[in-house]
Design an enzyme around this catalytic site. Sequence first.
Site, mmCIF file in Angstrom:
data_model
loop_
_atom_site.group_PDB
_atom_site.id
_atom_site.type_symbol
_atom_site.label_atom_id
_atom_site.label_comp_id
_atom_site.label_asym_id
_atom_site.label_seq_id
_atom_site.Cartn_x
_atom_site.Cartn_y
_atom_site.Cartn_z
ATOM 1 C CB SER A 181 41.012 38.870 48.445
ATOM 2 O OG SER A 181 40.899 37.946 47.139
ATOM 3 C CG ASN B 185 44.402 41.919 48.740
ATOM 4 O OD1 ASN B 185 45.691 41.539 49.531
ATOM 5 N ND2 ASN B 185 43.833 40.756 48.390
ATOM 6 C CD GLU C 107 40.599 44.537 53.862
ATOM 7 O OE1 GLU C 107 41.316 45.703 53.498
ATOM 8 O OE2 GLU C 107 40.629 43.566 52.976
ATOM 9 C CG HIS D 167 39.866 40.044 52.543
ATOM 10 N ND1 HIS D 167 40.679 40.968 52.233
ATOM 11 C CD2 HIS D 167 40.210 38.881 51.992
ATOM 12 C CE1 HIS D 167 41.869 40.272 51.830
ATOM 13 N NE2 HIS D 167 41.428 39.069 51.664
#
Length: 724
Positions: free
Chosen positions: A413, A484, A446, A434
């Site tokens: 992540s 993120n 992702e 991800h």
Amino acid sequence: MADYRKQGDVAVLHANNPPVNALSYHVRQGLYDGIEAAEKDPSVKCIVICGKGKTFPVGADIREFASGSAKKFPNLIEVCDKIEACTKPVVAAIHGFALGGGLEISLGCHYRIGGTSCKVGFPEVNIGVLPGAGGTQRLPRVIGLKPSLDIITSGCHVGAKEALKLGILDKIVQGDVVTEGIKFAKSVQNQPLHGRRVSTMAVPDVSQANALCNSAMAEVKRKSSGLLAPVACVKSLRVAAQTPYKDGIKIESALMLQLMTSGQAKALQYAFFAERLASKWQVPGGASHATVTPRPVKSCAVVGGGYMGSGIVMCILNAGLPCILVEANQKFLDRGIKMIQGLYAGSVKLGKMSEQDAKKTLSLLKPTLRYEDLKDVDVVIEAVFEDMKLKQEVFGKLDKVCKKDALLCSNTSTLNIDKIASATRRPDRVMGMHFFAPAYYMKLLENIRGAETSPQTVATVTQLSVKIGKVPVLVGNCHGFVGNRMMAPYTTEAQRLLEEGAYPHQVDQVIEEFGIPIGPLKVGDLTGLDVSWKITREVSRMLGLDHTKREDVEPFGLYFPVRNALYEKGRLGRKTGAGFYKYEKAGSKVAIPDPLVMDIIDHHCREEGIDRRRIPPQEIYERCLYSLINEGFKTLEEGIAARPEDVDIIWLLGYGWPRYTGGPMHFASQIGLRRLYGRIEYYHNKYPDRDHWTPSRLLKTLSQQEHPVPLAQWGQFASTTSRL
Ligand SMILES: CCCCCCCCCCCCC/C=C/C(=O)SCCNC(=O)CCNC(=O)[C@H](O)C(C)(C)COP(=O)(O)OP(=O)(O)OC[C@H]1O[C@@H](n2cnc3c(N)ncnc32)[C@H](O)[C@@H]1OP(=O)(O)O
């Protein structure tokens, strides 16, 4: 357009607009003219309407709502009325999907037959409108108000069997639906049409209309607070029960016109197309989804059977692909298998899957403790703990045992995919994938391209992602990638607000009222304050900082004194029954504002000599959301995200951003980039030490253009080359 042909005394009208026969202007015109021609031709006794290629029309052409062509003569209402008024029997022969305007066309027909696998439905609520070509007026006249309310407000697809049971279909046919449609039409060609024109029928359960509509209204308001379309659908259905068709259709049109011009419809329709754009990737050098052929993937493996790993295994199994699960020891392996078995058992119990299908799916799983067993798989997805050293160790091992052309992917992540790839001799066949938790449910993937990842690897991973039911978005490599990375300033501001005068529930309330289902501090409690504490420590280490020293970490946005104080008191979030909030017991979901936390915050402020002030909701809103949006623009200017639509899809599908605002970038375009830039500059001047308030160069450039630049053209202003 619509093709017109005659087969004996039957006129067959094929809607012809690949790939889904959307009812754009030329198709409507073709159907209208076709009915007129058939009506005039004395040798024609009956008419069949069907779709060319893979489906019956799936609805209005959504792009025509924005262009205004949807209203052009003949609009869909006029086409449906024309069909219904025809003096010769008209039969809809449905294969594939009959959705939205497609179903409205069918309800305009005097009979409807469908293939065994066809599906019907009114998905308009998903794009912010209602079935505005008579759908809300005709469907209840055929199947009653109660099921119509369910179908129209949910937007669900209804299978052939259910459609027959409800009365939407008159017959289910085997084999070629057009041939069967012709047969059926001939069989009814001498039947009187009286009683077959839906607009002349009465709604069967009219006596319960008020009770049904009141309860449906309460339900849509509870479920989809803030959404305009479901409310308008209920209103229009109530009218159907109380008013003759000719008046009801006018009210339906008025409601439709209101919705069509609403910001919500615009945003939802934008999201519809953005989601479909996501898998259409392109990388520097020009290779793209259109030019590169993916390698076939016949088998996969997942390393790590924890919560994420098990979820990933299930996505692969659900797609019918064999999957090997590797774990470090028997205990962990058993735990992973148990978790997967348990989730399938749950699906069976809920009736989502038959026991037989669950068994068959589970038979594709091969658990093992030996890396050597992965020697023949095509793709491996590593899902071990988020620790660079561990991941590199795993990739080193995989590189040794896996066949040369196998792809090695990491479910990371935040971590640097190039560093992970450097543990192998095949960086061109390494990529990040991800997943979002729970991986078997969340649609977003992702996918991270490293510096050396080859276009064929991108093509193969994208294709696999779609096969396992995900919406893949290709992004470049940087800390936190797109999602993120944008989350960081948002959570940082949420926590800094606590030090200046807000309490956790006040911050969360503003964000939840905006439409994100769970505020940033509640998310903190859900993830665990120990987890975020450790992440801060790791990131500080990576940057060569001492995470315990304020002067070290503050300039990097890594100073979270309230979180640290709570962590030190053992308040780790939901799991300990206390964090930013208190909970009835450990693991409980209901967050209760805690006076103790407020004391801790007040105490911290006193110690630091901070004068707490009342923070207006607008400031909370701007500091959390605008800082996040500013970071989104930075991912675009750096080429980490390829398109604003990609940023939006990541936030819509991965982080609960309200779909009716279109996503952070679309939302920015609605705020107005000049105004947005002004506010970001204001906060930058106020908090010059916070890097995330440095305005994005791209945003600045766009905000300075004389006329607003359409979102689809923002990429032309991003100066840096793509890092995808
Ligand atoms: C006083 C009087 C005034 C009158 C005023 C009013 C007049 C006007 C009245 C108008 C009333 C209209 C009422 C009707 C409304 C509607 O019908 S709204 C549309 C409802 N239908 C849908 O929402 C269906 C959407 N599509 C899907 O759900 C899926 O595409 C599918 C049908 C289930 C197929 O899925 P899949 O096979 O996975 O393909 P996709 O990748 O999704 O789609 C393939 C390509 O097709 C494009 N596309 C799909 N649907 C549409 C559409 N409806 N319009 C335009 N384009 C569509 C999709 O974008 C894909 O395109 P590419 O990515 O370019 O390949």
